[in-house]
Write an enzyme that holds these catalytic residues in place. Structure first.
Site, PDB file in Angstrom:
ATOM      1  N   ASP A 127       0.865  -1.181   0.000  1.00  0.00           N
ATOM      2  CA  ASP A 127       0.000   0.000   0.000  1.00  0.00           C
ATOM      3  C   ASP A 127       0.902   1.232   0.000  1.00  0.00           C
ATOM      4  OD1 ASP A 127      -2.397  -1.409   0.027  1.00  0.00           O
ATOM      5  OD2 ASP A 127      -2.556  -1.399   2.207  1.00  0.00           O
ATOM      6  N   ASP A 130      -6.829  -1.580  -4.731  1.00  0.00           N
ATOM      7  CA  ASP A 130      -7.935  -1.269  -3.816  1.00  0.00           C
ATOM      8  C   ASP A 130      -8.916  -0.304  -4.480  1.00  0.00           C
ATOM      9  OD1 ASP A 130      -6.638  -2.803  -1.877  1.00  0.00           O
ATOM     10  OD2 ASP A 130      -5.660  -1.067  -0.964  1.00  0.00           O
TER      11      ASP A 130
END
Length: 168
Positions: free
Chosen positions: A119, A136
């Protein structure tokens, strides 16, 4: 739908998913090489590398095995749905399902080969919004737009039923 049209749709689906996965994996590779936080727009967006060993928004840290199993089940269910319903789906629905599949597969690739999901996008850092990645974003956009598409279909069907009943 002819067999040729079906093959054409499947080819489109596979190419789109591969393209989206490559895009996500490239952004993750760039983020891993940067190794430092970079402010893009002050108090709005920054790159902040994080190893996510959990699920969405870091829920369930260090439960990698259960996330892999869940991921495979969800992806398999979506693939099965596409196979069974392809002739009834329009292009918008197919694209949204491709976004969801690509995001799921790309994060699964991270879990399998890295042991965590990369991330790096930190929106509104002062608000402590969870750090996320492009995959995501694919998943969230895919589900939200898909829900809107289905809501639109439902509304249209209810309206048509109401018109039909008023004519009777």
């Amino acid at each position: 739908m002819t067999e040729e049209e079906k093959k054409k749709k499947f080819k489109f689906i596979i190419i789109l998913i591969i393209f989206l996965i490559i895009g996500d994996q490239i952004t993750k590779a760039v983020a891993l090489r940067m190794q430092e936080n970079k402010i893009i727009i002050e108090n709005v967006i920054q790159f902040a590398l994080e190893e996510n060993k959990g699920g969405a928004f870091g829920v369930g840290q260090n439960s990698i095995g259960s996330f892999i199993i869940t991921n495979v089940i969800v992806l398999g269910t979506i693939i099965r749905f596409i196979i069974l319903q392809l002739d009834k789906m329009d292009k918008k629905t197919i694209v949204m399902l491709c976004l969801i599949l690509a995001g799921g597969f790309s994060n699964l690739i991270d879990r399998l080969f890295r042991g965590y999901v990369v991330d790096f996008i930190n929106m509104f850092p002062n608000a402590k919004f969870p750090i996320f990645n492009l995959a995501d974003t694919y998943i969230i956009v895919g589900w939200v737009v898909l829900a809107a598409i289905f809501a639109g279909y439902t509304y249209k069907e209810l309206r048509e039923n109401k018109i039909q009943k008023s004519k009777e």
